[in-house]
Design an enzyme around this catalytic site. Structure first.
Site, short mmCIF file in Angstrom:
data_model
loop_
_atom_site.label_atom_id
_atom_site.label_comp_id
_atom_site.label_asym_id
_atom_site.label_seq_id
_atom_site.Cartn_x
_atom_site.Cartn_y
_atom_site.Cartn_z
N SER A 1 0.85 -1.19 0.00
CA SER A 1 0.00 0.00 0.00
C SER A 1 0.89 1.25 0.00
CB SER A 1 -0.96 -0.04 1.20
OG SER A 1 -1.96 0.94 1.07
N HIS B 1 -7.68 -5.28 -1.43
CA HIS B 1 -6.43 -4.65 -1.01
C HIS B 1 -5.58 -5.56 -0.12
CE1 HIS B 1 -3.81 -1.20 -0.73
NE2 HIS B 1 -3.92 -1.11 0.59
N ASP C 1 -9.25 -4.62 -5.97
CA ASP C 1 -8.88 -3.68 -4.91
C ASP C 1 -9.76 -2.45 -4.99
OD1 ASP C 1 -7.60 -1.96 -3.13
OD2 ASP C 1 -5.61 -2.69 -3.65
#
Length: 726
Positions: free
Chosen positions: A596, A703, A671
């Site tokens: 991320s 995600h 995601d």
């Protein structure tokens, strides 16, 4: 001569025995980490304090199904079964009591939606007679909540707010205009849920006669289209996602009066491009407090709304040259007897506790110092004490403190080194402490409010015993100075058979986003044991918290404002150079990985530190902040219209021509948070720059990239890649 020979023989036997024991110790394998529960630690889950503080309830499960039991705090003995799922024929997974603990809501067949939202089938259980009443004939609903007067339940279904009368089963539809991707009543939209940590957007008044709720008009918010794969023709999943600079939902607050069936609109001001992320009823029940933030989030207002006519009064305002972080200033407790409220704020440079009167005037700052209150545990009004967790001992530590409301008499209740979190009883007589440190897994204890130990609830003795059979090196904490002289904290995991005369490759692990923190004196999880596996394969693992991370005050955290990526990347490169200067580090084999924001950082580090890093793995990375959501991105960068350079200068896409090392890009196509679009554009830019790289996508994974065999596949893939490329 014989005597000395015997001693020598005994010493030799002892040495051989010790060596054999050391050789018998196992190294951490991938299978240990991902295909068994070898390193899983036990905790004490589902503990909910009863109102008198002498008992707590716990959700347990046996062969007959789930049950909620009432447990005596002092003895640990089961007092009674409060809810028996087997007898009710309901396989529930969560429960909640109403204030007087005469009724409970239980949820079954719960289905996750996004990070914090879900829907399920709800029953109301009468704890006196054990009967259960199913709501909405088993249709799935969201956020079912009992009224304080025990007579009603409010919930959200199909973007509308409803109330059911439990005595008559009569259903009242409070709102009529709810519609997918247009209007939401009583539930948060995607971006509020993700970035303001809220999903339910309604609250009962203390007397149970009113409901305040937030309405989201998403009509002008652009849709994001996320395809799902698996069928003959892929399906489109369209949802409202406001990317930086685009339209947000128009939000408004309303108060529904159950007696008159009238809905009052709260006047939150003329400006519509705002955020209304919090609502709280004050103790008198006729005033609704709420938070208002401007679009750039550099002004936070606390207001009171009159429940009768919707008029608003400004109570308190906080401004900043950068931003006011609601997630750091999200503790607001109204005191009984018109004695004001307690809140937290970073206004003096560190997050501390403040006491205000009902009209917002400051009575006193209760805590102060160059350290942070990380969690306001509770306010004991009867004894005029406040319990909180802080970093006073060190940014790496978390300890429980108690202080008088006059700011005097501060005392540390958990002085042990490490990280502590606390679940305190409603009467402030007891607390359950969860404590760990980098060398010791979780220990759960029951304590009196004074800090005195009552009993150990879980000590993870089984895990400790298992760990003794493995060759593990604990985290070694260190610090170094970055380019501008700022001291940064880090930790290092060396191979268990570390030999300082050898040269080792290094893999750095990074997150690095605003307010985050990876370098703490706490027990690690699955990812940490994967790092131990890599250490067993001959790698040194290092993590550095760069400028912009948390627990070190507002100025340290806000250094990266309006220019995300610049200082953070400089610090990771400086960290790598610091490591390269160590005699046991192979400077030609330093890599970095992250997920991320960490994937954003690892990408930038490889590109801008191309003379330092040999390899990087980026999992689900942001590659341009233009693709990320409004609330998070604009808080730190302003809008693209105001700060285009802040968006583009440190986008990895901007720097693809600089790539020299090995790069692995991983993303889930499903995601909903950091869209797969980020990976597509990064790949396209790398192709245009004629750069060779590796890429892996996971169909329909979100995600977190998990489900079924996914986690094993992901980490075994990364492990193999690291061994080949670093």
């Amino acid at each position: 001569m014989f005597r000395y020979s015997f001693v020598l023989l005994f010493a030799l036997m002892f040495f051989v025995s010790e060596s054999s024991i050391a050789q018998q110790k196992k190294t951490v394998s991938l299978e240990d980490v991902f295909k068994s529960n070898t390193f899983s630690q036990k905790s004490v889950y589902g503990i909910n304090w009863m109102k008198d503080g002498q008992y707590y309830s716990s959700l347990q499960r046996d062969l007959t199904g789930p049950r909620v039991v009432k447990i005596n705090v002092a003895t640990g003995e089961e007092a009674e079964v409060l809810i028996d799922g087997g007898a009710l024929g309901v396989n529930f997974s969560s429960y909640s009591f109403n204030p007087d603990e005469s009724k409970a809501l239980i949820a079954s067949e719960v289905e996750s939606i996004y990070r914090r939202s879900s829907k399920g089938i709800f029953h109301v259980v009468d704890l006196k007679n054990g009967t259960a009443q199913k709501l909405m004939e088993g249709e799935k609903i969201m956020y079912a909540t009992l009224s304080p007067d025990n007579d009603k339940v409010a919930f959200v279904k199909d973007n509308n707010l409803f109330v059911v009368d439990l005595a008559t089963n009569a259903l009242t539809q409070v709102t009529q205009d709810g519609k997918w991707n247009h209007i939401i009543n009583g539930a948060a939209d995607w971006v509020y849920e993700e970035e303001f940590s809220m999903s339910k957007a309604f609250e009962w008044s203390p007397d149970g006669k009113k409901i305040a709720f937030i309405r989201f008009d998403e009509t002008e918010v652009p849709e994001f289209n996320m395809q799902t794969w698996g069928k003959l023709y892929p399906e489109d999943y369209r949802f409202k996602y406001p990317k930086a600079g685009e339209n947000n939902a128009e939000v408004s607050i309303h108060i529904y009066h159950l007696d008159s069936k009238e809905t009052i609109h709260v006047n939150a001001g003329e400006e519509k491009d705002i955020y209304l992320p919090r609502i709280y009823w004050t103790n008198d029940g006729n005033a609704l407090a709420y938070i208002r933030l401007n679009r750039l989030q550099n002004q936070l207002d606390l207001l009171y709304a009159n429940a009768k006519d919707g008029s608003s009064q400004l109570i308190l305002q906080e401004n900043a040259k950068t931003y006011v972080d609601l997630n750091y200033n999200d503790d607001l407790r109204f005191l009984e007897g018109n004695k004001g409220f307690i809140r937290t704020s970073e206004q003096d440079g560190f997050k501390h506790i403040y006491h205000h009167d009902n009209q917002g005037k400051l009575i006193r700052q209760i805590t102060s110092g160059n350290w942070e209150v990380t969690n306001l545990v509770g306010v004991d009004e009867k004894n005029k004490k406040i319990y909180y967790i802080s970093t006073e001992a060190s940014p790496l530590e978390r300890n429980l403190y108690v202080i008088n409301m006059d700011g005097k008499g501060k005392k540390v209740l958990t002085p042990e080194k490490g990280s502590t979190s606390v679940n305190m009883s409603k009467d402030f007589k007891y607390y359950i402490a969860n404590h760990s440190n980098a060398q010791t897994p979780l220990k759960v204890t029951l304590n009196e409010a004074s800090g005195k130990l009552v009993k150990v609830l879980e000590d993870n003795a089984e895990l400790k015993s298992k760990l003794e059979t493995y060759s593990l090196s604990p985290r070694e904490f260190f610090s170094f100075n970055t380019i501008d002289g700022t001291a940064l904290n880090g930790y290092m995991i060396k191979p268990a058979d570390f030999d300082e005369s050898k040269k080792y490759p290094v893999l750095m692990y990074v997150y690095g986003g605003p307010g985050s923190q990876n370098v703490t004196n706490s027990w690690g999880g699955t990812r940490d044991f994967w790092h131990h596996h890599l250490a067993a394969e001959g790698y040194i693992i290092v993590c550095v918290d760069n400028r912009g991370t948390g627990a070190r005050g507002r100025d340290f955290k806000h250094m990266t404002y309006a220019n995300l990526g610049k200082l953070e990347t400089e610090d990771q490169i400086a960290g790598a150079k610091f490591l390269a200067g160590m005699p046991f580090v192979d400077a030609s084999r330093i890599g970095i990985w992250g997920w991320s924001y960490g994937g954003y950082m690892s990408s930038l580090a490889l590109l801008m530190g191309n003379d330092v890093f040999k390899a990087a793995i980026a999992v689900a990375p942001v590659t341009t902040w233009r693709y990320y959501d409004t609330i998070y991105t604009e808080r730190y960068l302003q809008t693209p219209q105001l700060n285009a350079a802040g968006y583009d200068d440190y986008s990895p896409i901007t720097h693809v021509n600089k790539m020299k090392g090995n790069y692995l890009l991983i993303h889930g196509t499903g995601d909903d948070n950091v869209h797969y679009q980020n990976a597509v554009d990064m790949v396209d830019a790398l192709i245009k720059a004629d750069k060779h790289f590796d890429v892996m996508f996971y169909p329909n994974r979100n995600h977190g990239i998990y489900g079924g065999n996914t986690t094993w596949h992901l980490y075994s893939l990364m492990t193999d890649w690291i061994k080949r490329k670093l």
